[in-house]
Design a protein around this motif. Sequence first.
Motif, PDB file in Angstrom:
ATOM      1  N   SER A   1       0.844  -1.210   0.000  1.00  0.00           N
ATOM      2  CA  SER A   1       0.000   0.000   0.000  1.00  0.00           C
ATOM      3  C   SER A   1       0.881   1.263   0.000  1.00  0.00           C
ATOM      4  N   TYR A   2       2.177   1.071  -0.276  1.00  0.00           N
ATOM      5  CA  TYR A   2       3.127   2.183  -0.148  1.00  0.00           C
ATOM      6  C   TYR A   2       2.772   3.362  -1.057  1.00  0.00           C
ATOM      7  N   ALA A   3       2.521   3.081  -2.342  1.00  0.00           N
ATOM      8  CA  ALA A   3       2.302   4.177  -3.302  1.00  0.00           C
ATOM      9  C   ALA A   3       1.121   5.045  -2.878  1.00  0.00           C
TER      10      ALA A   3
ATOM     11  N   LEU B   1      16.512   9.876  15.236  1.00  0.00           N
ATOM     12  CA  LEU B   1      17.426   8.729  15.243  1.00  0.00           C
ATOM     13  C   LEU B   1      18.161   8.588  13.921  1.00  0.00           C
ATOM     14  N   ASP B   2      17.550   9.114  12.857  1.00  0.00           N
ATOM     15  CA  ASP B   2      18.222   9.046  11.553  1.00  0.00           C
ATOM     16  C   ASP B   2      18.906  10.373  11.198  1.00  0.00           C
ATOM     17  N   GLY B   3      19.076  11.253  12.197  1.00  0.00           N
ATOM     18  CA  GLY B   3      19.699  12.567  11.933  1.00  0.00           C
ATOM     19  C   GLY B   3      21.202  12.472  11.671  1.00  0.00           C
TER      20      GLY B   3
ATOM     21  N   LEU C   1      17.434  20.695  15.604  1.00  0.00           N
ATOM     22  CA  LEU C   1      16.363  19.833  16.122  1.00  0.00           C
ATOM     23  C   LEU C   1      16.431  18.437  15.496  1.00  0.00           C
ATOM     24  N   ASN C   2      16.664  18.392  14.196  1.00  0.00           N
ATOM     25  CA  ASN C   2      16.717  17.090  13.509  1.00  0.00           C
ATOM     26  C   ASN C   2      17.872  16.246  14.051  1.00  0.00           C
ATOM     27  N   ASP C   3      19.022  16.873  14.185  1.00  0.00           N
ATOM     28  CA  ASP C   3      20.191  16.112  14.640  1.00  0.00           C
ATOM     29  C   ASP C   3      20.083  15.733  16.119  1.00  0.00           C
TER      30      ASP C   3
ATOM     31  N   ALA D   1       2.469   3.374   6.849  1.00  0.00           N
ATOM     32  CA  ALA D   1       2.661   2.574   5.627  1.00  0.00           C
ATOM     33  C   ALA D   1       4.096   2.574   5.117  1.00  0.00           C
ATOM     34  N   THR D   2       4.955   3.363   5.723  1.00  0.00           N
ATOM     35  CA  THR D   2       6.329   3.411   5.202  1.00  0.00           C
ATOM     36  C   THR D   2       7.187   2.330   5.882  1.00  0.00           C
ATOM     37  N   SER D   3       8.463   2.286   5.534  1.00  0.00           N
ATOM     38  CA  SER D   3       9.282   1.155   5.993  1.00  0.00           C
ATOM     39  C   SER D   3       9.840   1.328   7.407  1.00  0.00           C
ATOM     40  N   PHE D   4       9.997   2.538   7.898  1.00  0.00           N
ATOM     41  CA  PHE D   4      10.661   2.833   9.191  1.00  0.00           C
ATOM     42  C   PHE D   4      12.112   2.348   9.204  1.00  0.00           C
ATOM     43  N   LEU D   5      12.701   2.246   8.033  1.00  0.00           N
ATOM     44  CA  LEU D   5      14.064   1.714   7.955  1.00  0.00           C
ATOM     45  C   LEU D   5      15.143   2.792   8.087  1.00  0.00           C
TER      46      LEU D   5
END
Length: 460
Positions: free
Chosen positions: A234-236, A391-393, A385-387, A246-250
């Motif tokens: 259902s990603y698209a 966790l992916d910063g 803030l992002n960094d 619906a995204t991967s959280f990877l």
Amino acid sequence: MIDPRRIRLLNENHDGQGAVIYWMSRDQRVRHNWALLFARRKAELMQEPLVVLFTLAPSFLHAPLRHYGFMLKGLQEVEADLKALNIPFVLLQGEPERELPRFAEQMRAGLLVTDFSPLNISGKWKKEVAQQLTIPLYEVDTHNIVPCWIASGKQEYSARTIRPKINALLGEFLTDFPDLEPLASPSQQQPVDWNNVYRKLKADPDVPSVEWLKPGEQAAQACLDSFLQNRLASYAEQRNDPNAGATSFLSPYLHFGHISAQFIAIRASKSNAPEADKKAFLEELIVRRELAENYCCYNDRYDSLEGIPAWARESLKQHGDDRREYLYSAETFAAAKTHERLWNAAQRELITTGVIHGYMRMYWAKKILEWSETPRQAFETAIFLNDRFALDGREPNGYAGIAWSIGGLHDRPWFDREVYGKIRYMNASGCARKFDVNRYIARFESQEGRKKTEQQTLFP
Ligand SMILES: Cc1cc2nc3c(=O)[nH]c(=O)nc-3n(C[C@H](O)[C@H](O)[C@H](O)COP(=O)(O)OP(=O)(O)OC[C@H]3O[C@@H](n4cnc5c(N)ncnc54)[C@H](O)[C@@H]3O)c2cc1C
């Protein structure tokens, strides 16, 4: 077979006799790691021992406990997995440019291998290490599918310009990985004293670990399996709905190198999800992600307003004196205390879970531009803030995402308007047309809602 175009030599030294050291840095995994495979192959050909080394800097771009905790737990798994293959793992605490040459000498190493990152701090470390060594330092791009320097030799203008270059090379680089062969005899290396490592850490405890996302290679594989089974189909259609999960959280796993983008791409391509979903996902995973790597590789001002395109800088300058309806400091943004519930919910999502959904991430950054005194201040606040919380910063995707939202990077000029100039605009009613904003706000507004979200985990 390792494609030699994935490897480059960072100094002019020749292979010596002695141990092969893999200085693991960005790609903190044992499986599907071209740098480790290359080091293993070299050790075999030279009939020399192989050691994997990680240098733990006392502070890395102000990373707090959330990030150090995630990384160290992943490294504990790396140590155990290497042990099962009889490969020794060493962790040194200190600055790499001091620790590495010393360790190489002590080991009487014949050569050093490391992985690739386009970030300035990594380039600085490698340059200093390469200069001090009398043996070669090889760099292997095991993060990108098409090695960054092969995909393009210059900063690309947009996804439109890099896409055909990457697609033309995917057939050559999107190949299966060989197995990593164990070493013949068990490692005599002393295990890492992890308690001591944690004791010496100087990370900021004010941003604590998250519970919903487990670190490490195994957890990353489980996250990928759950995405392929439950969400890719259902990603698209649903990837822009922050409530859909619906995204991967990877992205945290990709950031710490707990999983290989190439392996994800192979698994996603082979899945039986509809072609449209696979195509949409691979566009993000490959083209958009590698475009961000290209930006940081060829533009060393990637984390400042100086990195954005000239038309955007000029346009923002022309609107520098426009009246801002709301003005907030970095502290007010950080505390999620603006006048707007939707923005505050996104910031709370970031604080609580360590990620913001991709669609809300754009909105979040654009409002920081709208409500800051200057575009420069907005840029700095967004990166801070992002960094600090994500966790992916501290990652090319983050710098490129912020430069896209605030500075028109990889985008085109839009209609001229107050404050934004020609930078693409977003507003809350646009969000309301895409998804149920009240549901999103409710998930992150109350203490109970936040706790529940964290406990239940964000994805099915
Ligand atoms: C202001 C802003 C800040 C961002 N900061 C970061 C960050 O710090 N770290 C980070 O990894 N991503 C960042 N992104 C990009 C994107 O939002 C995230 O990669 C994505 O939301 C991660 O969730 P996911 O893994 O579920 O993504 P999925 O939709 O499942 O995508 C799979 C993978 O593709 C890549 N990807 C997806 N969207 C993008 C994109 N727009 N640009 C580049 N690569 C992408 C990521 O590696 C992601 O993990 C940012 C975007 C913006 C607009």
